[in-house]
Design an enzyme around this catalytic site. Structure first.
Site, PDB file in Angstrom:
ATOM      1  N   GLY A   1      -3.718   8.546  10.609  1.00 30.82           N
ATOM      2  CA  GLY A   1      -2.730   8.783   9.639  1.00 30.82           C
ATOM      3  C   GLY A   1      -1.696   7.515   9.578  1.00 30.82           C
ATOM      4  O   GLY A   1      -1.646   6.932  10.734  1.00 30.82           O
TER       5      GLY A   1
ATOM      6  N   TRP B   1      -7.850  18.179   3.420  1.00 26.88           N
ATOM      7  CA  TRP B   1      -7.530  19.578   3.824  1.00 26.88           C
ATOM      8  C   TRP B   1      -6.168  19.671   4.767  1.00 26.88           C
ATOM      9  O   TRP B   1      -6.165  19.510   5.787  1.00 26.88           O
ATOM     10  CB  TRP B   1      -8.516  20.336   4.557  1.00 26.88           C
ATOM     11  N   ARG B   2      -5.279  19.532   4.112  1.00 24.59           N
ATOM     12  CA  ARG B   2      -3.811  19.462   4.963  1.00 24.59           C
ATOM     13  C   ARG B   2      -2.582  20.360   4.553  1.00 24.59           C
ATOM     14  O   ARG B   2      -1.606  20.222   5.054  1.00 24.59           O
ATOM     15  CB  ARG B   2      -3.612  17.771   4.700  1.00 24.59           C
TER      16      ARG B   2
ATOM     17  N   TYR C   1       3.122   5.507  -1.188  1.00 25.46           N
ATOM     18  CA  TYR C   1       3.122   6.514  -2.615  1.00 25.46           C
ATOM     19  C   TYR C   1       1.654   7.146  -2.692  1.00 25.46           C
ATOM     20  O   TYR C   1       0.731   6.187  -2.782  1.00 25.46           O
ATOM     21  CB  TYR C   1       3.668   5.885  -3.577  1.00 25.46           C
ATOM     22  N   ARG C   2       1.605   8.187  -2.323  1.00 34.37           N
ATOM     23  CA  ARG C   2       0.274   8.885  -2.699  1.00 34.37           C
ATOM     24  C   ARG C   2       0.313  10.061  -3.540  1.00 34.37           C
ATOM     25  O   ARG C   2       0.813  11.136  -3.320  1.00 34.37           O
ATOM     26  CB  ARG C   2      -0.160   9.618  -1.490  1.00 34.37           C
TER      27      ARG C   2
ATOM     28  N   GLY D   1      -0.852  -7.235  -0.728  1.00 33.47           N
ATOM     29  CA  GLY D   1      -2.456  -7.588  -0.331  1.00 33.47           C
ATOM     30  C   GLY D   1      -2.640  -9.181   0.261  1.00 33.47           C
ATOM     31  O   GLY D   1      -1.901  -9.675   1.079  1.00 33.47           O
TER      32      GLY D   1
ATOM     33  N   GLY E   1      -1.775  -1.931   5.559  1.00 33.68           N
ATOM     34  CA  GLY E   1      -0.303  -1.998   5.619  1.00 33.68           C
ATOM     35  C   GLY E   1       0.211  -1.553   6.754  1.00 33.68           C
ATOM     36  O   GLY E   1       1.319  -1.536   7.571  1.00 33.68           O
ATOM     37  N   ASP E   2      -0.533  -0.423   7.401  1.00 33.46           N
ATOM     38  CA  ASP E   2       0.142   0.055   8.872  1.00 33.46           C
ATOM     39  C   ASP E   2      -0.107  -0.896   9.849  1.00 33.46           C
ATOM     40  O   ASP E   2       0.999  -0.781  10.914  1.00 33.46           O
ATOM     41  CB  ASP E   2      -0.762   1.596   9.114  1.00 33.46           C
TER      42      ASP E   2
HETATM   43  P1  ADP Z   1      -1.402  -1.712   1.912  1.00 39.46           P
HETATM   44  O1  ADP Z   1      -2.401  -1.142   3.111  1.00 39.46           O
HETATM   45  O2  ADP Z   1       0.057  -1.042   2.241  1.00 39.46           O
HETATM   46  O3  ADP Z   1      -1.918  -1.486   0.466  1.00 39.46           O
HETATM   47  P2  ADP Z   1      -1.689  -4.470   1.496  1.00 39.46           P
HETATM   48  O4  ADP Z   1      -2.904  -4.371   0.903  1.00 39.46           O
HETATM   49  O5  ADP Z   1      -0.434  -5.301   0.840  1.00 39.46           O
HETATM   50  O6  ADP Z   1      -1.011  -3.322   2.092  1.00 39.46           O
HETATM   51  O7  ADP Z   1      -1.978  -5.377   2.926  1.00 39.46           O
HETATM   52  C1  ADP Z   1      -1.127  -5.186   4.139  1.00 39.46           C
HETATM   53  C2  ADP Z   1      -1.122  -6.681   4.567  1.00 39.46           C
HETATM   54  O8  ADP Z   1      -2.404  -6.771   4.951  1.00 39.46           O
HETATM   55  C3  ADP Z   1      -0.792  -7.709   3.674  1.00 39.46           C
HETATM   56  O9  ADP Z   1       0.637  -8.069   3.618  1.00 39.46           O
HETATM   57  C4  ADP Z   1      -1.607  -8.927   4.303  1.00 39.46           C
HETATM   58  O10 ADP Z   1      -0.668  -9.599   5.326  1.00 39.46           O
HETATM   59  C5  ADP Z   1      -2.745  -8.162   4.844  1.00 39.46           C
HETATM   60  N1  ADP Z   1      -3.880  -8.344   4.160  1.00 39.46           N
HETATM   61  C6  ADP Z   1      -4.336  -7.500   2.911  1.00 39.46           C
HETATM   62  N2  ADP Z   1      -5.500  -8.028   2.152  1.00 39.46           N
HETATM   63  C7  ADP Z   1      -5.740  -8.975   3.021  1.00 39.46           C
HETATM   64  C8  ADP Z   1      -7.004 -10.138   2.792  1.00 39.46           C
HETATM   65  N3  ADP Z   1      -7.907  -9.987   1.847  1.00 39.46           N
HETATM   66  N4  ADP Z   1      -6.984 -11.161   3.541  1.00 39.46           N
HETATM   67  C9  ADP Z   1      -5.913 -11.268   4.560  1.00 39.46           C
HETATM   68  N5  ADP Z   1      -5.040 -10.417   4.581  1.00 39.46           N
HETATM   69  C10 ADP Z   1      -4.938  -9.380   3.990  1.00 39.46           C
END
Ligand code: ADP
Length: 308
Positions: free
Chosen positions: A28, A101-102, A166-167, A227, A258-259
Site C-alpha cells: 500500500g 476488494w477494499r 490520484y486513483r 518518471g 514514487g513510494d
Molecule cells: P510514481 O510511482 O509516483 O508514478 P514516477 O514514475 O514519477 O512515480 O517515479 C518516481 C521516481 O522513480 C522518479 O522520480 C525517478 O527518480 C524514479 N524513476 C522512475 N522511472 C525511472 C527509470 N526508468 N529510471 C530511473 N529512475 C526512474
C-alpha cells in the site's frame, strides 16, 4: 530521534506467479513509503497510523510491520472489519492488471480510533505523511475529523507532507478528489506529486504549469516527480531546480517507484540532508526498486544497495 507518522491503508496483496499460483504479501502506498524510509534511515522512529482486523491476515500484517521495524502503537484493531485485498495479474503481454476488494476495509475507519489522546501523540511528531489514497480511503463522514486533526498537528509544528497519488476509481468523481486535494495543498508544507497525477486530474502535464497552479498555496517544498525524466524542486522560495534522473533500462516493475522515492527523500530531509542531495538518494533508491519485482523488494538486497 525524529518521529514520522504515516496515515493510510496497507492491503493484502495476491500476485499471480508464473506457475499460476498466488503469492501473498502486503503493500500500500503509505506502507511502502514507511518501509523504504525506515530501511534507509533506521534512526527515524517510523509509525503507521491505520486499522486492521483480528483475522490471521491482520495478525501477519502487524508482524510484517514489526519485522520492518515500523511502530504499531497507532495500528488500531477493528472488531468487525478485515484488511482490504488486491490481486495483480499478468496478461499474455506481461501487462499487469489490478483487482481490488477494499470497500469494507478496517483502514477506512481509522478516524474512529483517533481521539484527543492520539492527536496529542501525533502532535509530538516531526512529520505527518498522507496521500491521495489515504484521503480516498478515509470514510467521507470522517473527513471533517481528519482535517481538524491535520489542523491541530500543523498548529503544533508538525510538518505536513502530501503525495496526491490520484486513483480515479477510488473517488465518486474528479471533483470530489479535487475538493479534498485542495484542502491538502493548503495544509501541506511539503508536496511530492507526480506529473501523471496532475495530468489525469487537472490536465496539467508539465512542471512549470504545476508550479503555477500550486503557487497560491504557498507550499514550502515542492518536489515534482516525472518518471525517468527529471525531478523538479522548488524550495527556499527560489527558482525551480531541475534534477536529471539517470534512467535505467532494466525496468522490471515500477510499482512503488514514487513510494520508495518519497520514503528516502523524507528520511533524508528529516536527517537534515539538503534538498538536492535528498532527491539524489531518493531517485537512486527508486531506480533500484523498479529493477526488482514487487512493491517491497528483498530486504537484504535493498540494505546492501543502500549501504553503497
Ligand atoms: P510514481 O510511482 O509516483 O508514478 P514516477 O514514475 O514519477 O512515480 O517515479 C518516481 C521516481 O522513480 C522518479 O522520480 C525517478 O527518480 C524514479 N524513476 C522512475 N522511472 C525511472 C527509470 N526508468 N529510471 C530511473 N529512475 C526512474
Amino acid at each position: 530521534m525524529k518521529n514520522m507518522f504515516l496515515l493510510g491503508e496497507c492491503m493484502i496483496e495476491l500476485m499471480t506467479t508464473s506457475s499460476n499460483t498466488m503469492k501473498q504479501s502486503f503493500a500500500g502506498d503509505v506502507f511502502n513509503t514507511a518501509v523504504y524510509l525506515k530501511r534507509t534511515f533506521a534512526d527515524v522512529n517510523v509509525q503507521l497510523v491505520t486499522a486492521v482486523g483480528k483475522d490471521p491476515f491482520s495478525l501477519n500484517m502487524i508482524q510484517y510491520f514489526k519485522d520492518e521495524n515500523i511502530g504499531t502503537d497507532l495500528v488500531f484493531t477493528s472488531d468487525t472489519k478485515i484488511p482490504g485485498l488486491y490481486s495483480i495479474q499478468l496478461d499474455e503481454h506481461g501487462e499487469r492488471s489490478f483487482t481490488y476488494w477494499r470497500e469494507n476495509a478496517a483502514a477506512r475507519q481509522v478516524m474512529q480510533h483517533i481521539q484527543s489522546e492520539q492527536i496529542a501523540q501525533l502532535s509530538a511528531g516531526d512529520m505527518f505523511f498522507f496521500s491521495g489514497i489515504s484521503l480516498a480511503v478515509v470514510e467521507p463522514q470522517a473527513r471533517n475529523d481528519f482535517w481538524s486533526m491535520v489542523k491541530q498537528l500543523k498548529a503544533s509544528g508538525v510538518q505536513i507532507v502530501f503525495d496526491p497519488n490520484y486513483r480515479p476509481r477510488l473517488w465518486q468523481s474528479p471533483n470530489e478528489a479535487k475538493a479534498q486535494f485542495e484542502l491538502a495543498f493548503h495544509a501541506a508544507d511539503t508536496l511530492l506529486p507526480g506529473i501523471d497525477d496532475f495530468e489525469q486530474l487537472y490536465a496539467i502535464n508539465n512542471a512549470a504549469d504545476m508550479i503555477g497552479f500550486l503557487a497560491p498555496f504557498g507550499i514550502g517544498e515542492l518536489i515534482i516527480k516525472n518518471g525517468p525524466e527529471s525531478v523538479v524542486a522548488l524550495f527556499n522560495q527560489s527558482e525551480p531546480v531541475e534534477f536529471k534522473v539517470k534512467p535505467v533500462t532494466n525496468v522490471v516493475d515500477t510499482t512503488s517507484a514514487g513510494d520508495s522515492f518519497n520514503g528516502v527523500h523524507l528520511g533524508a530531509r528529516m536527517n537534515g540532508i539538503a534538498v538536492l542531495d535528498a532527491i539524489d538518494l531518493a531517485s537512486k533508491s527508486a531506480a533500484f526498486v523498479i529493477q526488482h519485482k514487487g512493491a517491497i523488494v528483498d530486504k537484504v538486497e535493498f540494505n546492501q544497495f543502500s549501504k553503497t
